[in-house]
Design an enzyme around this catalytic site. Structure first.
Site, short mmCIF file in Angstrom:
data_model
loop_
_atom_site.label_atom_id
_atom_site.label_comp_id
_atom_site.label_asym_id
_atom_site.label_seq_id
_atom_site.Cartn_x
_atom_site.Cartn_y
_atom_site.Cartn_z
N ARG A 31 6.45 36.30 30.36
CA ARG A 31 5.64 35.57 29.37
C ARG A 31 4.14 35.81 29.61
O ARG A 31 3.36 35.87 28.67
CB ARG A 31 5.92 34.07 29.46
CG ARG A 31 7.37 33.67 29.33
CD ARG A 31 7.89 33.62 27.90
NE ARG A 31 9.28 33.23 27.92
CZ ARG A 31 10.30 34.08 27.86
NH1 ARG A 31 10.09 35.38 27.71
NH2 ARG A 31 11.55 33.64 27.91
N GLU A 176 24.12 23.82 28.93
CA GLU A 176 23.56 24.83 28.03
C GLU A 176 24.41 26.10 27.99
O GLU A 176 24.24 26.99 28.82
CB GLU A 176 22.12 25.20 28.46
CG GLU A 176 21.50 26.24 27.54
CD GLU A 176 20.07 26.63 27.92
OE1 GLU A 176 19.58 26.19 28.96
OE2 GLU A 176 19.46 27.39 27.15
N LYS A 218 22.96 21.49 25.07
CA LYS A 218 21.84 22.34 24.62
C LYS A 218 22.41 23.66 24.12
O LYS A 218 22.61 24.59 24.89
CB LYS A 218 20.87 22.56 25.80
CG LYS A 218 19.76 23.55 25.51
CD LYS A 218 18.61 23.42 26.49
CE LYS A 218 17.60 24.52 26.27
NZ LYS A 218 16.33 24.27 26.95
N SER A 260 15.39 27.50 21.52
CA SER A 260 14.80 28.30 20.43
C SER A 260 15.29 29.75 20.47
O SER A 260 15.31 30.42 19.43
CB SER A 260 13.28 28.21 20.40
OG SER A 260 12.67 28.64 21.59
N GLY A 261 15.64 30.25 21.66
CA GLY A 261 16.37 31.53 21.77
C GLY A 261 15.65 32.77 21.29
O GLY A 261 16.30 33.74 20.92
N GLY A 262 14.33 32.75 21.24
CA GLY A 262 13.59 33.93 20.81
C GLY A 262 13.16 33.88 19.35
O GLY A 262 12.49 34.79 18.86
N ARG A 292 10.08 28.94 24.61
CA ARG A 292 9.11 29.83 23.93
C ARG A 292 8.50 29.23 22.67
O ARG A 292 7.29 29.30 22.45
CB ARG A 292 9.79 31.16 23.59
CG ARG A 292 9.92 32.07 24.78
CD ARG A 292 10.95 33.14 24.55
NE ARG A 292 12.32 32.62 24.62
CZ ARG A 292 13.41 33.36 24.49
NH1 ARG A 292 13.30 34.66 24.27
NH2 ARG A 292 14.62 32.84 24.59
#
Ligand code: 13P
Length: 333
Positions: A31, A176, A218, A260-262, A292
């Site tokens: 990141r 998750e 999640k 959010s997974g990208g 993210r």
């Protein structure tokens, strides 16, 4: 036992969600790199300091997931992060998995590590102020070939063992199982794999004796793969996601917090808003546990420079407020 149920309920307070700030060392480097920020213990501390001291975040954020290093760090003025958050009415949590490892010699499928010695680590984390935990399992789709039943079952079993260990240690587990959004699958295939994964997870949780009232789920949203060429409206994504959840998630689970997974901040917010709007009288509270999508704008504004601190905090707060508004269903649930 009542502590874990109460924590689960507080984490899904109306209009609030989680900040996932639990990037491991390799992930935070990924990141920081595009922003030209060197990843050192001090830059990681300064970045988390910036996020956690943002004025007003407590109105939108109920809990923060920390990485182990961060749990032991403190603000510039010496307040340990878990205590600072708790003082602000934000519940500190901790990522306890140790990342993924290949499931076999020649496969891209993975298994999450970290069960060995977990009960001892959980007690230590609780002593340091954590009240909930997170464990991420990853499911890869590749056409009709992957995932294998073995990968789904192995990951479901370890998620359940982790969740049971958490509840025994008086920590609320966030479970998750992430079905990855990259790949070329269409939305129907994403839905089938997500449903099979959730079914296996809840079967394993039941077998392990996990109290559903004292955990949170999640999951991924059900979307077409990033390389599928298929586009779907937020309403179509919401309906596919809700159909999976209704068929697989028992009503005793108090809340479902999406990753959010990208997806970009805008796309993930739009999809989340549609999911909440179309959920009607769903038994669980729906909200976000974004990494993210909550941080990208703040990180881009900060760039590692102290003179950008206020701009970064206001970018972070702005996204948190938009998400908070998105998860406040019109009915006020
Ligand atoms: P993203 O929202 O960036 O997917 O991260 C959430 C998370 O905690 C993944 O484990």
């Amino acid at each position: 036992m009542s502590g874990i149920i109460e924590t689960a309920r507080q984490l899904v307070s109306p209009g609030k969600g989680l900040l996932a700030a639990d990037e491991s060392l390799p992930t935070i480097k990924k990141r920081f790199d595009p922003q030209g920020i060197a990843s050192t213990e001090e830059t990681r501390r300064a970045y988390r300091d910036l996020l956690f001291t943002t004025p007003g975040m407590e109105n939108c954020i109920s809990g923060v997931i920390l990485f182990e290093e961060t749990l032991r760090q403190a603000t510039a003025s010496g307040d340990p992060f878990p205590q600072l958050l708790a003082k602000r009415g934000i519940i500190p949590g901790i990522k306890v998995d140790a990342g993924t490892a290949p499931l076999g010699a020649d496969t891209t499928e993975t298994m999450t590590k970290g069960l060995e010695g977990l009960p001892e680590r959980l007690s230590d984390f609780r002593r340091r102020g954590a009240r909930f935990a997170k464990w991420r399992a990853v499911i890869h789709i590749d056409g009709d070939r992957l995932p294998t039943a073995a990968a789904i079952s192995a990951n479901a079993t370890s998620l359940a063992r982790y969740a049971r260990d958490c509840q025994d240690a008086d920590l609320t587990p966030i479970v998750e199982p992430e079905v990855l959004m990259d790949g070329s699958q269409n939305i129907d295939r994403s839905a089938d794999v997500t449903r099979a994964t959730l079914d296996a997870v809840f079967k394993a949780l039941d077998k392990a004796g996990v109290r559903l009232e004292g955990m949170l789920l999640k999951p991924n949203m059900v979307v077409p793969g990033a390389h599928s060429g298929q586009t779907q409206t937020p309403e179509q994504i919401a309906d596919a996601t809700l159909e999976c959840l209704r068929s697989s998630v028992p009503p005793q689970v108090p809340g479902i917090l999406f990753l959010s997974g990208g997806q970009s901040p805008e796309v993930s917010t739009r999809n989340l808003r549609a999911i909440v709007r179309r959920a009607g009288a769903a038994p669980w509270r729906l909200s976000f546990s974004f990494g993210r999508a909550l941080q990208d704008e703040a990180l881009a504004a900060w760039k590692g420079r102290s003179q950008n601190l206020e701009a970064a905090q206001s970018a972070f707060l702005r996204r948190a407020e938009i998400l908070s508004e998105a998860v406040r269903a019109p009915s006020g649930r």
